[in-house]
Design an enzyme around this catalytic site. Sequence first.
Site, PDB file in Angstrom:
ATOM      1  N   GLU A   1     139.632  80.316  59.195  1.00 49.16           N
ATOM      2  CA  GLU A   1     140.448  81.229  60.001  1.00 49.16           C
ATOM      3  C   GLU A   1     139.917  81.251  61.433  1.00 49.16           C
ATOM      4  O   GLU A   1     138.702  81.362  61.646  1.00 49.16           O
ATOM      5  CB  GLU A   1     140.381  82.622  59.369  1.00 49.16           C
TER       6      GLU A   1
ATOM      7  N   ALA B   1     153.871  89.643  58.039  1.00 50.93           N
ATOM      8  CA  ALA B   1     152.897  89.704  56.950  1.00 50.93           C
ATOM      9  C   ALA B   1     151.833  88.619  57.091  1.00 50.93           C
ATOM     10  O   ALA B   1     150.990  88.455  56.224  1.00 50.93           O
ATOM     11  CB  ALA B   1     153.609  89.573  55.612  1.00 50.93           C
ATOM     12  N   GLY B   2     151.890  87.876  58.186  1.00 57.74           N
ATOM     13  CA  GLY B   2     150.889  86.833  58.415  1.00 57.74           C
ATOM     14  C   GLY B   2     151.171  85.572  57.611  1.00 57.74           C
ATOM     15  O   GLY B   2     150.275  84.773  57.362  1.00 57.74           O
ATOM     16  N   LEU B   3     152.428  85.373  57.195  1.00 58.51           N
ATOM     17  CA  LEU B   3     152.769  84.169  56.424  1.00 58.51           C
ATOM     18  C   LEU B   3     153.544  83.158  57.277  1.00 58.51           C
ATOM     19  O   LEU B   3     154.167  82.237  56.761  1.00 58.51           O
ATOM     20  CB  LEU B   3     153.565  84.551  55.172  1.00 58.51           C
TER      21      LEU B   3
ATOM     22  N   THR C   1     139.728  78.824  63.326  1.00 60.30           N
ATOM     23  CA  THR C   1     139.000  77.584  63.633  1.00 60.30           C
ATOM     24  C   THR C   1     139.930  76.558  64.267  1.00 60.30           C
ATOM     25  O   THR C   1     139.462  75.625  64.903  1.00 60.30           O
ATOM     26  CB  THR C   1     138.397  76.974  62.345  1.00 60.30           C
TER      27      THR C   1
ATOM     28  N   ASP D   1     149.711  76.750  61.682  1.00 56.38           N
ATOM     29  CA  ASP D   1     150.892  77.280  60.990  1.00 56.38           C
ATOM     30  C   ASP D   1     152.024  76.257  60.946  1.00 56.38           C
ATOM     31  O   ASP D   1     152.665  76.055  59.914  1.00 56.38           O
ATOM     32  CB  ASP D   1     151.388  78.560  61.685  1.00 56.38           C
TER      33      ASP D   1
ATOM     34  N   SER E   1     156.285  83.300  59.390  1.00 54.19           N
ATOM     35  CA  SER E   1     157.740  83.168  59.415  1.00 54.19           C
ATOM     36  C   SER E   1     158.187  82.562  60.748  1.00 54.19           C
ATOM     37  O   SER E   1     159.162  81.806  60.794  1.00 54.19           O
ATOM     38  CB  SER E   1     158.404  84.522  59.203  1.00 54.19           C
TER      39      SER E   1
END
Length: 385
Positions: free
Chosen positions: A33, A122-124, A35, A171, A126
Amino acid sequence: MNAEIVRKAFLQQFSAPPECTVRAPGRINLIGEHTDYNGGFVLPAAIEQSIWLAAGRRTDGRFAFWAQDLDAFFITENEQVLFQEQHAWVNYLLGVVSEARQEGLVFGGFNLAFGGNVPLGAGLSSSAALETGALFALNTLYCLGLTKMDIVRLAQRAENNFVGMKCGIMDMFASVMGRANAVVRLDCSDLSYQYFPFESPDFSLVLFDSGVKHALVDSAYNTRRMECASGVSVLKKYLPTIASLRDVTLERLEQHKTELSDAVYKRCKYVVSEMKRVEIAGSALQNNEFETLGRLMYQTHDGLDALYEVSIPEINFLVETARQHHATGSRMMGGGFGGCTLNLVKTAEIPVFEAAVSTAYKITWGIDLKIYPVRLADGTHLVEH
Ligand code: GLA
């Protein structure tokens, strides 16, 4: 939500069937995370929760978007794309158009309808799914000849330059390059990558959504990024060969601790330690050592909280409760200041574990815990009509 619903919505909005439909997934990150923008490794995967996008060309050069989940419509006045203060979601799509143009790509206008089940905030990722999905559609509609990695890079630039969030590449990479039942280790300094199967009948991953998203997340994120860069520029005076924190060892960092401000030292210490953890996690995964992986996840969380200072009380509570209930691993996931925790749990213990954590969360914070099972899925792709 599925491809069929989005195609129907397209037909209704634009009175013609779409020419193509794309599925773009959200992502998790096992470990690594903060990084990515420090030249290190990350271990993400695409997940089943996705955004579906249906698209078709326009002849007037304008860009029209229908957001099914928001019940919202937007159309540009002409072929110009301008940042929209009032409609945050539109900027991800306009950003893609803007960056594709900057790249010298030539294309006309298009209609786009989208909807999905990647929870927002939600930190996924989107937003990355929306960007990569829109680029996939644009690439298909106008035969632009972009490779998957071109799409990854362009989507990141859209977010960095148009939206203004100085995110790393993880992401978009995960959304595009993910593979079913695998995590992918990406070296963010040269973009080489390797897949690791993530399949065990004994262990499962589950996401707990804290339901909290703090304002100013993007600016806090950009500050962390600047703090890391300033650490590198100070350390460079003593270690001229370093290009990023990837090239710094903990010993070296300690030697120059007094040259750095307290905040910058803590950020660097977290990042350098996290890079080491990702390395160990890679071999743990290869040897199916899930207990080791879980221990590393807890260590990451502790670092994100105490050194990187991006956690919040609700998320700490979820991780501590997971620890008390003997989850194999648990940590805050993503940029920080809210969103989800990622939990590694023995499959047989999942029902009891989920019940215990959600009861405790409700009692302490008054929030109904949303729980998302994790299934690792293929990256962004065209859906057959
Ligand atoms: C956000 C960013 C990513 C990455 C993570 C933290 O998700 O978009 O690039 O930096 O935070 O690991």
